[in-house]
Design a protein around this motif. Structure first.
Motif, PDB file in Angstrom:
ATOM      1  N   PHE A 225      12.293   3.306   1.674  1.00 33.82           N
ATOM      2  CA  PHE A 225      11.650   3.367   0.363  1.00 33.82           C
ATOM      3  C   PHE A 225      11.871   4.768  -0.203  1.00 33.82           C
ATOM      4  O   PHE A 225      11.624   5.759   0.480  1.00 33.82           O
ATOM      5  CB  PHE A 225      10.151   3.118   0.480  1.00 33.82           C
ATOM      6  CG  PHE A 225       9.772   1.692   0.813  1.00 33.82           C
ATOM      7  CD1 PHE A 225      10.699   0.802   1.323  1.00 33.82           C
ATOM      8  CD2 PHE A 225       8.477   1.256   0.625  1.00 33.82           C
ATOM      9  CE1 PHE A 225      10.349  -0.499   1.636  1.00 33.82           C
ATOM     10  CE2 PHE A 225       8.098  -0.043   0.937  1.00 33.82           C
ATOM     11  CZ  PHE A 225       9.044  -0.925   1.448  1.00 33.82           C
ATOM     12  N   GLY A 226      12.356   4.839  -1.437  1.00 32.54           N
ATOM     13  CA  GLY A 226      12.603   6.132  -2.073  1.00 32.54           C
ATOM     14  C   GLY A 226      12.109   6.164  -3.503  1.00 32.54           C
ATOM     15  O   GLY A 226      11.588   5.172  -4.031  1.00 32.54           O
ATOM     16  N   ASN A 227      12.285   7.336  -4.148  1.00 29.29           N
ATOM     17  CA  ASN A 227      11.831   7.530  -5.535  1.00 29.29           C
ATOM     18  C   ASN A 227      10.376   7.100  -5.708  1.00 29.29           C
ATOM     19  O   ASN A 227      10.004   6.403  -6.665  1.00 29.29           O
ATOM     20  CB  ASN A 227      12.716   6.743  -6.513  1.00 29.29           C
ATOM     21  CG  ASN A 227      14.143   7.235  -6.526  1.00 29.29           C
ATOM     22  OD1 ASN A 227      15.074   6.476  -6.248  1.00 29.29           O
ATOM     23  ND2 ASN A 227      14.342   8.526  -6.823  1.00 29.29           N
ATOM     24  N   LEU A 228       9.538   7.547  -4.788  1.00 28.89           N
ATOM     25  CA  LEU A 228       8.156   7.087  -4.762  1.00 28.89           C
ATOM     26  C   LEU A 228       7.289   7.693  -5.864  1.00 28.89           C
ATOM     27  O   LEU A 228       6.109   7.353  -5.985  1.00 28.89           O
ATOM     28  CB  LEU A 228       7.550   7.370  -3.385  1.00 28.89           C
ATOM     29  CG  LEU A 228       8.167   6.511  -2.269  1.00 28.89           C
ATOM     30  CD1 LEU A 228       7.824   7.059  -0.907  1.00 28.89           C
ATOM     31  CD2 LEU A 228       7.700   5.069  -2.396  1.00 28.89           C
ATOM     32  N   ASP A 229       7.864   8.575  -6.671  1.00 26.83           N
ATOM     33  CA  ASP A 229       7.152   9.106  -7.825  1.00 26.83           C
ATOM     34  C   ASP A 229       7.369   8.240  -9.063  1.00 26.83           C
ATOM     35  O   ASP A 229       6.743   8.470 -10.103  1.00 26.83           O
ATOM     36  CB  ASP A 229       7.604  10.538  -8.110  1.00 26.83           C
ATOM     37  CG  ASP A 229       9.106  10.639  -8.353  1.00 26.83           C
ATOM     38  OD1 ASP A 229       9.864   9.828  -7.748  1.00 26.83           O
ATOM     39  OD2 ASP A 229       9.531  11.521  -9.118  1.00 26.83           O
ATOM     40  N   GLN A 230       8.241   7.243  -8.959  1.00 25.68           N
ATOM     41  CA  GLN A 230       8.535   6.384 -10.094  1.00 25.68           C
ATOM     42  C   GLN A 230       7.638   5.153 -10.095  1.00 25.68           C
ATOM     43  O   GLN A 230       7.057   4.776  -9.070  1.00 25.68           O
ATOM     44  CB  GLN A 230      10.007   5.961 -10.065  1.00 25.68           C
ATOM     45  CG  GLN A 230      10.986   7.119 -10.191  1.00 25.68           C
ATOM     46  CD  GLN A 230      12.433   6.662 -10.203  1.00 25.68           C
ATOM     47  OE1 GLN A 230      12.723   5.473 -10.313  1.00 25.68           O
ATOM     48  NE2 GLN A 230      13.351   7.616 -10.107  1.00 25.68           N
ATOM     49  N   LEU A 231       7.531   4.517 -11.251  1.00 21.59           N
ATOM     50  CA  LEU A 231       6.708   3.325 -11.389  1.00 21.59           C
ATOM     51  C   LEU A 231       7.189   2.229 -10.442  1.00 21.59           C
ATOM     52  O   LEU A 231       6.383   1.588  -9.749  1.00 21.59           O
ATOM     53  CB  LEU A 231       6.734   2.823 -12.840  1.00 21.59           C
ATOM     54  CG  LEU A 231       5.824   1.638 -13.159  1.00 21.59           C
ATOM     55  CD1 LEU A 231       4.366   2.016 -12.915  1.00 21.59           C
ATOM     56  CD2 LEU A 231       6.044   1.175 -14.590  1.00 21.59           C
ATOM     57  N   VAL A 232       8.490   2.006 -10.423  1.00 20.39           N
ATOM     58  CA  VAL A 232       9.090   1.075  -9.461  1.00 20.39           C
ATOM     59  C   VAL A 232      10.061   1.881  -8.593  1.00 20.39           C
ATOM     60  O   VAL A 232      11.156   2.228  -9.051  1.00 20.39           O
ATOM     61  CB  VAL A 232       9.828  -0.083 -10.166  1.00 20.39           C
ATOM     62  CG1 VAL A 232      10.464  -0.997  -9.120  1.00 20.39           C
ATOM     63  CG2 VAL A 232       8.866  -0.865 -11.049  1.00 20.39           C
ATOM     64  N   PRO A 233       9.683   2.230  -7.398  1.00 20.25           N
ATOM     65  CA  PRO A 233      10.567   2.992  -6.503  1.00 20.25           C
ATOM     66  C   PRO A 233      11.826   2.207  -6.159  1.00 20.25           C
ATOM     67  O   PRO A 233      11.986   1.040  -6.537  1.00 20.25           O
ATOM     68  CB  PRO A 233       9.688   3.209  -5.265  1.00 20.25           C
ATOM     69  CG  PRO A 233       8.287   3.095  -5.772  1.00 20.25           C
ATOM     70  CD  PRO A 233       8.355   2.042  -6.830  1.00 20.25           C
ATOM     71  N   THR A 234      12.718   2.846  -5.431  1.00 19.24           N
ATOM     72  CA  THR A 234      13.930   2.186  -4.968  1.00 19.24           C
ATOM     73  C   THR A 234      13.766   1.820  -3.488  1.00 19.24           C
ATOM     74  O   THR A 234      13.031   2.475  -2.749  1.00 19.24           O
ATOM     75  CB  THR A 234      15.153   3.096  -5.135  1.00 19.24           C
ATOM     76  OG1 THR A 234      14.922   4.351  -4.462  1.00 19.24           O
ATOM     77  CG2 THR A 234      15.417   3.365  -6.600  1.00 19.24           C
ATOM     78  N   VAL A 235      14.451   0.768  -3.084  1.00 20.76           N
ATOM     79  CA  VAL A 235      14.423   0.352  -1.683  1.00 20.76           C
ATOM     80  C   VAL A 235      15.839   0.006  -1.238  1.00 20.76           C
ATOM     81  O   VAL A 235      16.694  -0.363  -2.066  1.00 20.76           O
ATOM     82  CB  VAL A 235      13.495  -0.865  -1.448  1.00 20.76           C
ATOM     83  CG1 VAL A 235      12.064  -0.546  -1.840  1.00 20.76           C
ATOM     84  CG2 VAL A 235      14.005  -2.095  -2.175  1.00 20.76           C
ATOM     85  N   ALA A 236      16.084   0.127   0.052  1.00 22.68           N
ATOM     86  CA  ALA A 236      17.358  -0.283   0.644  1.00 22.68           C
ATOM     87  C   ALA A 236      17.053  -0.945   1.979  1.00 22.68           C
ATOM     88  O   ALA A 236      16.258  -0.427   2.770  1.00 22.68           O
ATOM     89  CB  ALA A 236      18.277   0.920   0.841  1.00 22.68           C
ATOM     90  N   PHE A 237      17.669  -2.098   2.214  1.00 20.91           N
ATOM     91  CA  PHE A 237      17.453  -2.833   3.460  1.00 20.91           C
ATOM     92  C   PHE A 237      18.801  -3.223   4.061  1.00 20.91           C
ATOM     93  O   PHE A 237      19.782  -3.455   3.347  1.00 20.91           O
ATOM     94  CB  PHE A 237      16.633  -4.099   3.219  1.00 20.91           C
ATOM     95  CG  PHE A 237      15.156  -3.860   3.039  1.00 20.91           C
ATOM     96  CD1 PHE A 237      14.276  -4.025   4.097  1.00 20.91           C
ATOM     97  CD2 PHE A 237      14.663  -3.463   1.804  1.00 20.91           C
ATOM     98  CE1 PHE A 237      12.923  -3.798   3.928  1.00 20.91           C
ATOM     99  CE2 PHE A 237      13.303  -3.240   1.622  1.00 20.91           C
ATOM    100  CZ  PHE A 237      12.431  -3.406   2.692  1.00 20.91           C
ATOM    101  N   ARG A 238      18.829  -3.322   5.383  1.00 17.80           N
ATOM    102  CA  ARG A 238      20.032  -3.784   6.062  1.00 17.80           C
ATOM    103  C   ARG A 238      19.650  -4.388   7.402  1.00 17.80           C
ATOM    104  O   ARG A 238      18.619  -4.046   8.001  1.00 17.80           O
ATOM    105  CB  ARG A 238      21.028  -2.640   6.262  1.00 17.80           C
ATOM    106  CG  ARG A 238      20.564  -1.556   7.228  1.00 17.80           C
ATOM    107  CD  ARG A 238      21.567  -0.416   7.277  1.00 17.80           C
ATOM    108  NE  ARG A 238      21.165   0.645   8.210  1.00 17.80           N
ATOM    109  CZ  ARG A 238      21.818   1.790   8.367  1.00 17.80           C
ATOM    110  NH1 ARG A 238      22.909   2.033   7.639  1.00 17.80           N
ATOM    111  NH2 ARG A 238      21.406   2.698   9.230  1.00 17.80           N
TER     112      ARG A 238
END
Length: 263
Positions: A225-238
C-alpha cells in the motif's frame, strides 16, 4: 479336539495369514517404489554414493512428472511443487491448502513431445482476494495512521473454517519511512499465511529490490500500500511462486472506498 478348539485354531491361522499378507504387501510396495526409475541422468554404478543420495533426495522432493496423453491427469495431491513436462513445454505446479497453480515456465513447439496437454490455472481455496476485503481495509487504516512510517500485516486463512484473520507481526528494530523488518507470525493448526502486506508510506506502491529478495522462494500473495496521504492510495499485488512473480490486479478504490466515502 472339539468344535470350539477347531474354530479357535482356524481364527489363529486366519490372523497369521492376514499378518503375513500385510507384511508381504508392505515389502512389495516398498520394493516397487525403490525400483521405480527416477528422471536422473546419472550412472548409478559410477556415481559417488553421497552425491547420488543427495540428487535422489532432490528428485523425490521436487519430482518431474509427465502429463499423460491418454489417461486422466492427476493434480498434485499433497503440499509441495513439481515440474510437469507437457506437449508444449515445461510447467510448474504448486499446491498449498489455499492455492493450486499450474504455470507454464517454458514453451516450445519445435520438437514433437509425446506428452499430453495441460491448461494453466490459478485457483485460490478462499475464492477471491475480495473475501479478505475487511482485513485489507483494516490494514489500510493502520497503515494510514502510521504513515509515513512503514507498516506490515499478515492475513491468515483458516482452511477448516474458511475465515480470515489479520495479525500484525512484531517489528525487528525500529521501522522507518523506507524500511521495516519483522518476525513472522506464529500459525495454529489449519492456519496459513496467504497474504503478506506492507506499506510504503507516502511513496507509490511498488515492489522494491528488497521486496524481491524477501519474497524469493516464498509461496504467498504479497501486497504493498502506497501514497497513503492521498484520498485513494495506490496498491500493488502479486502472487509469489518460489521466485516467480505473477501480478494480480486489485482495485485500490475497492479497498479504500469506505474511507473515501466519508472523507
Amino acid at each position: 479336539m472339539n468344535g470350539q478348539e477347531i474354530t479357535m485354531k482356524f481364527d489363529e491361522l486366519l490372523d497369521i495369514t492376514k499378518q503375513s499378507f500385510a507384511t508381504f504387501l508392505a515389502h512389495t510396495e516398498q520394493a516397487i517404489r525403490e525400483e521405480r526409475p527416477l528422471l536422473l541422468a546419472v550412472d548409478e554404478e559410477a556415481a559417488e554414493p553421497d552425491a547420488l543420495a543427495l540428487d535422489l533426495t532432490y528428485v523425490r522432493a521436487v519430482p518431474v512428472a509427465v502429463v499423460p496423453t491418454h489417461s486422466e491427469f492427476l493434480p498434485l495431491q499433497q503440499n509441495g511443487h513439481r515440474f510437469l513436462m507437457a506437449r508444449d513445454g515445461m510447467y510448474l505446479e504448486v499446491r498449498r491448502p489455499w492455492l493450486h497453480v499450474i504455470h507454464q515456465l517454458a514453451a516450445q513447439s519445435a520438437v514433437r513431445m509425446p506428452y499430453g496437454a495441460i491448461e494453466p490455472k490459478v485457483e485460490f481455496g478462499f475464492g477471491k482476494i475480495g473475501s479478505a476485503l475487511e482485513e485489507l481495509r483494516a490494514f489500510g487504516e493502520i497503515a494510514r495512521l502510521k504513515s509515513p512510517i512503514e507498516s506490515a500485516a499478515s492475513l491468515i486463512w483458516n482452511d477448516e473454517t474458511g475465515e480470515w484473520a489479520v495479525r500484525y507481526p512484531l517489528p525487528i528494530g525500529e521501522p522507518t519511512t523506507d524500511h521495516i523488518q519483522f518476525q513472522q507470525v506464529l500459525l495454529a493448526e489449519r492456519e496459513h499465511l496467504a497474504i503478506d502486506l506492507h506499506s510504503h508510506g507516502l511513496s507509490p506502491a511498488f515492489f522494491s529490490d528488497t521486496d524481491n529478495q524477501d519474497d524469493a522462494g516464498a509461496v504467498k500473495i504479497s501486497g504493498v500500500f502506497g501514497n497513503l496521504d492521498q484520498l485513494v492510495p495506490t496498491v500493488a499485488f502479486r502472487l509469489c511462486l518460489l521466485g516467480l512473480f505473477i501480478p494480480i490486479t486489485v482495485p485500490a478504490a475497492k479497498i479504500f472506498e469506505a474511507a473515501s466515502a466519508t472523507a
